[in-house]
Design a protein around this motif. Sequence first.
Motif, PDB file in Angstrom:
ATOM      1  N   TYR A   1       0.815  -1.226   0.000  1.00 40.50           N
ATOM      2  CA  TYR A   1       0.000   0.000   0.000  1.00 40.50           C
ATOM      3  C   TYR A   1       0.851   1.281   0.000  1.00 40.50           C
ATOM      4  O   TYR A   1       0.391   2.331   0.445  1.00 40.50           O
ATOM      5  N   THR A   2       2.071   1.191  -0.539  1.00 39.20           N
ATOM      6  CA  THR A   2       2.944   2.373  -0.529  1.00 39.20           C
ATOM      7  C   THR A   2       2.685   3.290  -1.724  1.00 39.20           C
ATOM      8  O   THR A   2       2.867   4.495  -1.632  1.00 39.20           O
ATOM      9  N   GLY A   3       2.335   2.689  -2.868  1.00 37.05           N
ATOM     10  CA  GLY A   3       2.076   3.486  -4.059  1.00 37.05           C
ATOM     11  C   GLY A   3       3.305   3.991  -4.763  1.00 37.05           C
ATOM     12  O   GLY A   3       3.201   4.753  -5.737  1.00 37.05           O
ATOM     13  N   ALA A   4       4.490   3.615  -4.320  1.00 29.49           N
ATOM     14  CA  ALA A   4       5.726   4.121  -4.933  1.00 29.49           C
ATOM     15  C   ALA A   4       5.866   3.616  -6.377  1.00 29.49           C
ATOM     16  O   ALA A   4       5.494   2.487  -6.678  1.00 29.49           O
ATOM     17  N   PRO A   5       6.379   4.448  -7.267  1.00 31.73           N
ATOM     18  CA  PRO A   5       6.889   5.808  -7.047  1.00 31.73           C
ATOM     19  C   PRO A   5       5.849   6.908  -7.347  1.00 31.73           C
ATOM     20  O   PRO A   5       6.189   8.081  -7.282  1.00 31.73           O
TER      21      PRO A   5
ATOM     22  N   GLU B   1       1.702  -8.921  -0.640  1.00 25.76           N
ATOM     23  CA  GLU B   1       2.331  -7.783   0.050  1.00 25.76           C
ATOM     24  C   GLU B   1       1.276  -7.031   0.864  1.00 25.76           C
ATOM     25  O   GLU B   1       1.140  -5.818   0.791  1.00 25.76           O
ATOM     26  N   ASP B   2       0.582  -7.790   1.680  1.00 23.58           N
ATOM     27  CA  ASP B   2      -0.574  -7.273   2.428  1.00 23.58           C
ATOM     28  C   ASP B   2      -0.157  -6.740   3.803  1.00 23.58           C
ATOM     29  O   ASP B   2      -0.658  -7.184   4.833  1.00 23.58           O
ATOM     30  N   ILE B   3       0.779  -5.804   3.804  1.00 24.42           N
ATOM     31  CA  ILE B   3       1.191  -5.156   5.043  1.00 24.42           C
ATOM     32  C   ILE B   3       1.126  -3.651   4.846  1.00 24.42           C
ATOM     33  O   ILE B   3       1.811  -3.095   3.992  1.00 24.42           O
ATOM     34  N   ALA B   4       0.265  -2.998   5.596  1.00 26.00           N
ATOM     35  CA  ALA B   4       0.159  -1.540   5.547  1.00 26.00           C
ATOM     36  C   ALA B   4       0.814  -0.968   6.802  1.00 26.00           C
ATOM     37  O   ALA B   4       0.414  -1.274   7.923  1.00 26.00           O
ATOM     38  N   ILE B   5       1.796  -0.126   6.625  1.00 31.70           N
ATOM     39  CA  ILE B   5       2.550   0.411   7.761  1.00 31.70           C
ATOM     40  C   ILE B   5       1.725   1.427   8.545  1.00 31.70           C
ATOM     41  O   ILE B   5       1.750   1.464   9.777  1.00 31.70           O
ATOM     42  N   ASN B   6       0.970   2.256   7.845  1.00 38.70           N
ATOM     43  CA  ASN B   6       0.297   3.381   8.494  1.00 38.70           C
ATOM     44  C   ASN B   6      -1.213   3.198   8.662  1.00 38.70           C
ATOM     45  O   ASN B   6      -1.915   4.136   9.012  1.00 38.70           O
ATOM     46  N   HIS B   7      -1.732   2.013   8.386  1.00 35.56           N
ATOM     47  CA  HIS B   7      -3.178   1.814   8.448  1.00 35.56           C
ATOM     48  C   HIS B   7      -3.498   0.471   9.100  1.00 35.56           C
ATOM     49  O   HIS B   7      -2.787  -0.510   8.910  1.00 35.56           O
TER      50      HIS B   7
END
Length: 360
Positions: free
Chosen positions: A111-115, A140-146
């Motif tokens: 869920y980073t959306g980079a770049p 890659e189902d890990i959201a750092i901020n949510h």
Amino acid sequence: MIGNIRIFVCKLLAGANVSTVLIMLVVGYSGIINPEQHPLASCIGFAFPAFLVINAIFLVFWLLFAKRYALISLIGFISCYVPVRTYIPINIGGDPDADDIHVMSYNVQNYTGAPRYQDSFHDIFNYIRNQHPDILCVQEDIAINHNTFVHYDSIYQYRDTAKVGSAGVSALGIYTNYRILKRMRIPYTSLGNGSMAWWLYTGHDTIIVINNHLESNHFSLSDRELYTEMIEGDMGKDTVKASSQKLIYKLAEAAAMRAPQANAVDSFVSAHSNERIIVCGDFNDHPLSYTSRTMSKRLDNCFVKAGRGVGLSYNLKGFYVRIDNILCSSHFTPVKCKVDDSIDASDHYPVHCWLKMQGK
């Protein structure tokens, strides 16, 4: 004199066309090569589109200037029917019924959306809410901020996420309104990748859903920039040679690591061959690879059966391949399959498939 030159040129080009067809055959069926035994040779499948285009150019040339030689190109396409259809299927497709099972596979890039974005969670979540598949497999189902579960609980009654790989830095998730009966990790060695099987109860039947994130090619940002410069012709000859060797060796090393992972999933499928199975995920390999061939050995590739076109699922510049897939056992009939390029909130596009369950 001019006639003799014309005949000579045609024969010379015909020889080149025959060579192209022979190489296209070898490249098209290179998925039989085990990367553990021949890692570099197993990578030649990446070149298939190039030879496909060259053969098509030959066909157009022959039709315009020497029709009798067009048979060479046509024989090439006929001989490579299986890899051509695997790489670029052309299906009429149909409209799904309301009771068909909508399956979606999506590598959300944590869920980073980079770049392109600093944070893409809400874009991805709103997209999923609007699409509302019956079975959602996330890589890659890990959201750092949510807190993803708080959001997904508003859509799905059942969900589960499992960290995979010995480093525990990535995860596979499943979200559904079908009851989750149990789960099982498919054992194989990887630092950051893995495969999980979940048993779902639809109310009438049990379905095994296998979510996969197979070994990546471990290309760094600088590797990706090198690759992009190569295909855009922004390098000198010597630099291209050195860079291509470096990238090919990385591809070969990763392919050799994926082979036993694909074999492990195939062994699991074989052990449960009488059960309804759906396989989703990021295979990190092209459609003609050993990985894709092994994963599809006992299953149907839904995009090949019900999709249309190349179906590019990895969307960062330069890597124009379909590496995300949905497979199913013979208990299902793929009705429609597509790669949705309308959302670029991840470095992958989501893959959708609608499956009709046999005997339902």
